[in-house]
Design an enzyme around this catalytic site. Sequence first.
Site, PDB file in Angstrom:
ATOM      1  N   HIS A  32      49.448  42.092  10.919  1.00 31.57           N
ATOM      2  CA  HIS A  32      48.654  42.721  11.982  1.00 31.57           C
ATOM      3  C   HIS A  32      49.551  43.740  12.683  1.00 31.57           C
ATOM      4  CE1 HIS A  32      50.713  40.262  14.945  1.00 31.57           C
ATOM      5  NE2 HIS A  32      50.209  39.122  14.456  1.00 31.57           N
ATOM      6  N   HIS A  86      53.244  42.922  13.546  1.00 39.17           N
ATOM      7  CA  HIS A  86      54.228  43.006  12.454  1.00 39.17           C
ATOM      8  C   HIS A  86      54.542  44.473  12.139  1.00 39.17           C
ATOM      9  CE1 HIS A  86      51.849  39.200  11.511  1.00 39.17           C
ATOM     10  NE2 HIS A  86      53.032  38.763  11.878  1.00 39.17           N
ATOM     11  N   CYS A 112      56.867  21.069  15.733  1.00 35.59           N
ATOM     12  CA  CYS A 112      55.671  21.892  15.505  1.00 35.59           C
ATOM     13  C   CYS A 112      55.854  22.585  14.164  1.00 35.59           C
ATOM     14  CB  CYS A 112      55.483  22.941  16.603  1.00 35.59           C
ATOM     15  SG  CYS A 112      54.159  24.105  16.184  1.00 35.59           S
ATOM     16  N   CYS A 151      55.554  26.497  14.296  1.00 35.19           N
ATOM     17  CA  CYS A 151      56.769  27.206  14.741  1.00 35.19           C
ATOM     18  C   CYS A 151      57.922  26.904  13.795  1.00 35.19           C
ATOM     19  CB  CYS A 151      57.245  26.752  16.108  1.00 35.19           C
ATOM     20  SG  CYS A 151      56.152  27.081  17.463  1.00 35.19           S
ATOM     21  N   CYS A 162      52.448  21.766  21.547  1.00 34.49           N
ATOM     22  CA  CYS A 162      53.356  22.899  21.345  1.00 34.49           C
ATOM     23  C   CYS A 162      53.047  23.986  22.370  1.00 34.49           C
ATOM     24  CB  CYS A 162      53.176  23.446  19.924  1.00 34.49           C
ATOM     25  SG  CYS A 162      53.858  25.105  19.733  1.00 34.49           S
ATOM     26  N   HIS A 222      51.628  27.115  20.177  1.00 33.40           N
ATOM     27  CA  HIS A 222      50.401  26.979  19.395  1.00 33.40           C
ATOM     28  C   HIS A 222      49.379  26.017  19.974  1.00 33.40           C
ATOM     29  CE1 HIS A 222      53.286  28.598  16.374  1.00 33.40           C
ATOM     30  NE2 HIS A 222      52.252  29.376  16.176  1.00 33.40           N
ATOM     31  N   LYS A 272      46.088  37.575  23.818  1.00 34.45           N
ATOM     32  CA  LYS A 272      47.100  37.287  22.811  1.00 34.45           C
ATOM     33  C   LYS A 272      46.490  37.465  21.409  1.00 34.45           C
ATOM     34  CE  LYS A 272      50.215  33.613  21.864  1.00 34.45           C
ATOM     35  NZ  LYS A 272      50.048  32.559  21.017  1.00 34.45           N
ATOM     36  N   LYS A 305      44.881  33.904  15.486  1.00 32.29           N
ATOM     37  CA  LYS A 305      43.998  33.670  14.353  1.00 32.29           C
ATOM     38  C   LYS A 305      42.679  33.091  14.843  1.00 32.29           C
ATOM     39  CE  LYS A 305      45.004  32.581   9.630  1.00 32.29           C
ATOM     40  NZ  LYS A 305      45.645  31.728   8.665  1.00 32.29           N
TER      41      LYS A 305
HETATM   42  N1  MSP Z   1      59.513  34.155   9.486  1.00 35.23           N
HETATM   43  C1  MSP Z   1      59.906  34.278  10.845  1.00 35.23           C
HETATM   44  C2  MSP Z   1      61.022  35.285  10.995  1.00 35.23           C
HETATM   45  C3  MSP Z   1      62.261  34.980  10.196  1.00 35.23           C
HETATM   46  S1  MSP Z   1      63.447  36.244  10.366  1.00 35.23           S
HETATM   47  C4  MSP Z   1      64.811  35.601   9.682  1.00 35.23           C
HETATM   48  C5  MSP Z   1      58.715  34.731  11.674  1.00 35.23           C
HETATM   49  N2  MSP Z   1      57.751  35.344  11.004  1.00 35.23           N
HETATM   50  S2  MSP Z   1      56.379  35.888  11.653  1.00 35.23           S
HETATM   51  O1  MSP Z   1      55.551  36.290  10.540  1.00 35.23           O
HETATM   52  O2  MSP Z   1      55.830  34.947  12.556  1.00 35.23           O
HETATM   53  O3  MSP Z   1      56.760  37.209  12.378  1.00 35.23           O
HETATM   54  C6  MSP Z   1      57.258  37.190  13.657  1.00 35.23           C
HETATM   55  C7  MSP Z   1      57.539  38.622  14.091  1.00 35.23           C
HETATM   56  O4  MSP Z   1      56.349  39.442  13.994  1.00 35.23           O
HETATM   57  C8  MSP Z   1      57.912  38.746  15.557  1.00 35.23           C
HETATM   58  O5  MSP Z   1      59.263  38.483  15.804  1.00 35.23           O
HETATM   59  C9  MSP Z   1      57.592  40.185  15.804  1.00 35.23           C
HETATM   60  O6  MSP Z   1      58.592  40.953  15.207  1.00 35.23           O
HETATM   61  C10 MSP Z   1      56.282  40.353  15.051  1.00 35.23           C
HETATM   62  N3  MSP Z   1      55.133  40.014  15.860  1.00 35.23           N
HETATM   63  C11 MSP Z   1      54.230  39.013  15.642  1.00 35.23           C
HETATM   64  N4  MSP Z   1      53.259  39.071  16.580  1.00 35.23           N
HETATM   65  C12 MSP Z   1      53.520  40.072  17.441  1.00 35.23           C
HETATM   66  C13 MSP Z   1      52.857  40.623  18.561  1.00 35.23           C
HETATM   67  N5  MSP Z   1      51.731  40.134  19.034  1.00 35.23           N
HETATM   68  N6  MSP Z   1      53.424  41.714  19.139  1.00 35.23           N
HETATM   69  C14 MSP Z   1      54.563  42.284  18.661  1.00 35.23           C
HETATM   70  N7  MSP Z   1      55.211  41.776  17.626  1.00 35.23           N
HETATM   71  C15 MSP Z   1      54.748  40.645  17.030  1.00 35.23           C
HETATM   72  O7  MSP Z   1      58.745  34.526  12.876  1.00 35.23           O
END
Ligand code: MSP
Length: 474
Positions: A21, A24, A129, A132, A146, A149, A295, A298
């Site tokens: 999304h 990311h 969790c 997480c 959690c 979540h 926020k 999903k």
């Molecule tokens: N797999 C772990 C990261 C391991 S790194 C060694 C993880 N993955 S995740 O798919 O949950 O991605 C988390 C990252 O996505 C966040 O740290 C951020 O970079 C980005 N974001 C996820 N949701 C976000 C928002 N709502 N806003 C901005 N960035 C966000 O955690």
Amino acid sequence: MTKANKFFVTTPIYYINDVPHIGHAYSTIAADVLARHYRAKLEDKAVLFSTGTDENSKKTLEAAEVANKNVADYTDAMAEKWRAIWDKLDISYDRFIRTSQPDHVRTVDAFVEQIRHDITKGVYEGLYCYRCEAFYKDSEIVEGKCPTHKIELESVREENYFFDLPKYTQKLIDWIKSEACPVRPEARKNEVLAFIERGLEPISISRAHQEIGLPLAWDSEHKIYVWVEALINYLTVAGYPKGDWQAWWENVCHIVGKDIIKFHCIIWPAMLMSAGIEPPWLVFAHGFFTIDGEKISKSLGNAVDPLELAEIYGNDALRYYLLREIPFGSDGDFSHERFAAVYNADLANDLGNLVQRVASMLGRYNEGKYDEVKPAPLTVEEQIEGLAFDRALEAIFERIRQQNVYLEQQQPWAKAKSEPAETVKILSRVASEIVQIGQALRPLLPDTAAKIAQTFAGGNVNPKVGILFPKKEH
Ligand code: MSP
């Protein structure tokens, strides 16, 4: 940067139980700006930019089950999906790392061996969790659930291996407080320091009897905790333990969201210290996006698909909104209305119109030719290297608006017949400014920069290049 003429920038590796999304895309685009900037400044081969997928998690198992696929097929398909999306967004990664790849498995084994002197066996009892992939202390739990979540936590009691995190307390504090300012922005640095000062505990780095995960080399009953193994991806990309991985490591910059700073600013540097490796040069934590004030979740089903936006407005419009709208490091909001408004005002009107107007007037009044004039310099190097992408764009768009004001004042269209030489002078001045604006935009809005360079080149206007940002109705 330190002295080394190499730059290594990373995004988090993303979980593959869902598609990307805009949150990311935000981390990934920011890292892409840095990679493009340093490639132009240093040279192509002096930059390494990695992104990828974090696959050995229980979430993957569950998602594969829901999709009715075996894990390998599911991870292959999802990793390809993520990669294809970054390709469509023209993300210039050098390595797309998947934690199921053999070189990662080898690196993890080699690295864990180096920190084995800090690992002991013990019993873990606590609440976990699985979304997480983290244990929670009683003090962190909200109404038994959690805090992130809001789901029931699993009560876990098992024999685990522990890493001696407290041993690195003082070293971590010294590192974070060091002059290089390796944890940014300031608010996040303070948050991490406060957390450390409340007291660190040994962390469990293995899971007994878990189906998915990389086995511990010396005890295959245990799988390595997915976060520990995922962090090591950065070393895998650098080539550890072979070759010149150290050269990359000197200027490694981890772009992460603020949700994962404890992993990147405490656990990861401590593990590196234990292995005798320098902690990262920089961990920069950006803020979080909400969608219309909510926020991204999903269950709310409100995730915004970055591809859909890019398909309607173009890749650069997505980049512009994400980079310009929110100071990197702060939280921000996304709304479709705001996106369309910013697109029409800044991109279609201020920039798109300017380029279009000047190109067509030069075509009409001077056979598509202009004289190259040296404008006052426009550099945004400092802002980009300081990860102040909004300020970089602000400076460039300020210059764009100045050109529009200048044209309105000078009215070359009214002078074309009576003062042809003056008209060409005015338009040449603006065309030269536009060329420079295009150069400054290269790392930030690469498609636009390329189109500007094709439109105005060496004193000639190419009328074939289309409109930069066609106006959109919302
Ligand atoms: N797999 C772990 C990261 C391991 S790194 C060694 C993880 N993955 S995740 O798919 O949950 O991605 C988390 C990252 O996505 C966040 O740290 C951020 O970079 C980005 N974001 C996820 N949701 C976000 C928002 N709502 N806003 C901005 N960035 C966000 O955690």
